[in-house]
Design an enzyme around this catalytic site. Structure first.
Site, short mmCIF file in Angstrom:
data_model
loop_
_atom_site.label_atom_id
_atom_site.label_comp_id
_atom_site.label_asym_id
_atom_site.label_seq_id
_atom_site.Cartn_x
_atom_site.Cartn_y
_atom_site.Cartn_z
N LYS A 21 0.84 -1.21 0.00
CA LYS A 21 0.00 0.00 0.00
C LYS A 21 0.87 1.25 0.00
O LYS A 21 0.62 2.20 -0.75
CB LYS A 21 -0.90 -0.07 1.25
CG LYS A 21 -1.83 1.09 1.45
CD LYS A 21 -2.93 0.72 2.41
CE LYS A 21 -2.48 0.53 3.85
NZ LYS A 21 -2.79 1.62 4.76
N ARG A 26 3.14 6.12 -2.36
CA ARG A 26 4.34 6.90 -2.67
C ARG A 26 4.49 7.06 -4.18
O ARG A 26 4.91 8.11 -4.67
CB ARG A 26 5.59 6.22 -2.09
CG ARG A 26 5.74 6.38 -0.58
CD ARG A 26 6.79 5.40 -0.07
NE ARG A 26 7.12 5.59 1.34
CZ ARG A 26 6.39 5.17 2.37
NH1 ARG A 26 5.23 4.55 2.15
NH2 ARG A 26 6.78 5.38 3.62
N GLY A 94 -3.54 7.69 6.87
CA GLY A 94 -2.53 8.45 7.61
C GLY A 94 -1.25 8.64 6.81
O GLY A 94 -0.64 9.72 6.83
N ASP A 314 2.33 -3.00 11.96
CA ASP A 314 0.94 -3.23 11.55
C ASP A 314 0.51 -4.68 11.78
O ASP A 314 -0.68 -5.00 11.65
CB ASP A 314 0.76 -2.86 10.07
CG ASP A 314 0.99 -1.36 9.84
OD1 ASP A 314 0.75 -0.57 10.78
OD2 ASP A 314 1.41 -0.98 8.74
N LYS A 341 -2.61 4.64 15.83
CA LYS A 341 -2.97 4.09 14.52
C LYS A 341 -4.45 4.38 14.21
O LYS A 341 -5.05 5.22 14.85
CB LYS A 341 -2.65 2.59 14.46
CG LYS A 341 -1.16 2.29 14.61
CD LYS A 341 -0.37 2.84 13.43
CE LYS A 341 1.12 2.63 13.58
NZ LYS A 341 1.89 3.35 12.58
N ARG A 345 -4.80 0.76 18.88
CA ARG A 345 -4.76 -0.70 18.66
C ARG A 345 -4.32 -1.48 19.90
O ARG A 345 -4.49 -2.70 19.93
CB ARG A 345 -3.88 -1.04 17.45
CG ARG A 345 -4.57 -0.73 16.15
CD ARG A 345 -3.86 -1.32 14.94
NE ARG A 345 -4.56 -0.93 13.73
CZ ARG A 345 -3.97 -0.65 12.56
NH1 ARG A 345 -2.65 -0.71 12.47
NH2 ARG A 345 -4.68 -0.32 11.50
C1 S3P Z 1 3.70 3.40 6.92
C2 S3P Z 1 4.36 3.47 8.10
C3 S3P Z 1 3.82 2.97 9.38
C4 S3P Z 1 2.63 2.03 9.18
C5 S3P Z 1 1.67 2.54 8.15
C6 S3P Z 1 2.37 2.75 6.81
C7 S3P Z 1 4.35 3.92 5.71
O1 S3P Z 1 3.42 4.09 10.14
O2 S3P Z 1 1.93 1.83 10.38
O3 S3P Z 1 0.62 1.61 7.97
O4 S3P Z 1 3.93 3.58 4.57
O5 S3P Z 1 5.32 4.71 5.85
P1 S3P Z 1 4.48 4.83 11.10
O6 S3P Z 1 5.72 4.95 10.29
O7 S3P Z 1 3.90 6.16 11.44
O8 S3P Z 1 4.64 3.93 12.28
#
Ligand code: S3P
Length: 433
Positions: A21, A26, A94, A314, A341, A345
């Protein structure tokens, strides 16, 4: 939507899972500021990745759906994004909100980022503070979205992350592309996923990563991307856990990203006595990829501490299920990030596993789980709208004695819309095996 997942006796089959994902998101964001046309193949359609496409479209970027799993992005060049009149809606994502903020900090104009109820309650000071230090003006609402960003005039910084977060690191590195000088450096308290560093390197940026520091130098332009995205280990994880817990199971999962900053689950399983073979290792578009064979195994408890957490962040809800069915007491510490999260969680995993008969206690920064090596009882799991909790409930159902009813199961579509279809096909393939 309420869904009931009945117990499964064993699991046999071969599957593929949606692509990483974070690489898809990105790819869309970096493609938007590249010089020319980028192509992302193996694009995983999910609510979070579609949100990334709709945000860059709002910023004036043309994105073409060439096939269900191929998108082309017509890059506008480094500073060509156009501020829309309407706020940019990041939905539940997020990663999207944090990463696009880093890019918008380098654009001229005013941009507002909004998200759904869950995203609006997640902390954004973690990106606002460093981006302000670089010279952007960022207005947050009590540290939360809506975020308003006035970009431009950025300077390089060296920033020590207060929490190990690939999202925050990536936002700062993206902004560093626009700085008036270089390098912009992020110091990590623990290693986090490095998809950003790999992708920026592939696009011609100067990036270094060593001794817990990632640095990026400003660029004149970014070359377009042409990538094949492998399966996401976070989406493979529910099936890895199910096959490990179901007697006589043998499951093949093909084309999985095994970037070492993402494979903490495999290390933990290895310590617990799991039987996962990683074979056909290859490199695709700059990322390590392999096929997995997962077999049933009897597990023993383990301990997980802070530095390991970002490598499996995750997957922790599913690891709590593994630990609930292993012999002994498992402790997980240094995982307070779980509270920030899509849901808290630590709370939602504890609630879900209590509801199906697990024996665990939450602490400020993790869990203490007393394993009982037999089928977990079953019951009703409230997903709380969190895709990873809904999938936890489903896998608990497969390995349970009585089945699990999952409330708001449709939220799996945030990362994995076809999750229940794959589960049904595996059930059909496994019955009578
Ligand atoms: C992600 C980083 C993680 C992860 C999120 C995806 C990413 O978050 O939990 O699902 O793609 O950079 P954090 O880096 O804030 O822990």
């Amino acid at each position: 939507m309420t869904l009931v997942v009945e117990p499964l006796v064993t699991m046999r089959g071969a599957i593929e899972v949606p692509s990483v994902k974070g690489i898809c998101q990105r790819g869309v964001l970096l493609g938007a500021i590249a010089d020319g046309e980028s192509e992302v193949r193996g694009f995983g359609r999910a609510a979070d990745t579609e949100s990334a496409i709709s945000v860059v479209r709002q910023l004036g970027v043309e994105v073409t759906d060439v096939a269900d799993d191929v998108v082309r992005i017509q890059g506008k060049g480094l500073r060509g994004l156009v501020a829309p009149a309407e706020p940019l809606d990041c939905g539940n994502a997020g990663t999207l909100m944090r990463l696009v903020a880093g890019i918008l900090a380098g654009q001229e104009g005013e941009f507002t980022l909004i998200g759904d109820e869950s995203l609006s309650s997640r902390p954004q000071d973690r990106i606002a503070v460093p981006l302000r230090e670089m010279g952007a003006t960022i207005d947050a609402t009590d540290g939360h979205a809506p975020l308003t960003i006035h970009g431009g005039g950025l300077h390089p910084i060296e920033y020590e992350l207060p929490v190990a977060s690939a999202q925050v690191k990536s936002a700062i590195l993206f902004a560093g592309l626009f700085a008036d000088d270089g390098p912009t450096t992020v110091v990590e308290p623990a290693v986090t996923r490095d998809h950003t560093e790999r992708m920026l390197t592939a696009m011609g940026a100067r990036v270094t990563r060593a001794h817990g520091k990632s640095s990026v130098w400003p660029v004149e332009s970014l070359q377009p991307l042409s990538i094949d995205v492998p399966g996401d280990i976070s989406s493979a994880a529910p099936f890895i856990v199910a096959a490990t817990l179901l007697p006589d199971a043998v499951l093949h999962i093909r084309n999985v990203n095994v970037n070492p900053t993402r494979t903490g689950l495999l290390d933990v399983l290895h310590r617990m006595g799991g039987r996962v073979a990683v074979y056909n290792r290859r490199t695709v578009s700059g990322e390590p990829v392999a096929d997995l064979e997962v077999r049933y195994a009897e597990l023993t408890a383990t301990h997980i501490y802070g530095p390991e957490v970002p490598l499996l962040v995750d997957e922790l809800p599913l690891i709590c299920l593994l630990a609930s069915m292993a012999r002994g007491v498992t402790r997980i510490r240094g995982a307070e990030e779980l509270r920030a999260k899509e849901t808290d969680r630590i709370a939602t995993t504890t609630e879900a596993l209590h509801a199906v008969g697990g024996h665990l206690q939450a602490s400020d920064d993790g869990f203490r789980i007393r394993g009982v090596p037999t089928r977990i009882r079953g019951g009703v799991v409230e997903s709380r709208g969190d895709h990873r909790i809904a999938m936890l409930g489903a896998i608990a159902g497969l390995v349970s004695a009585e089945g699990v009813e999952i409330e708001d199961a449709e939220c799996v579509a945030v990362s994995f819309p076809g999750f229940f279809d794959i589960l049904d096909s595996l059930r059909a393939a496994s019955v009578g095996a």
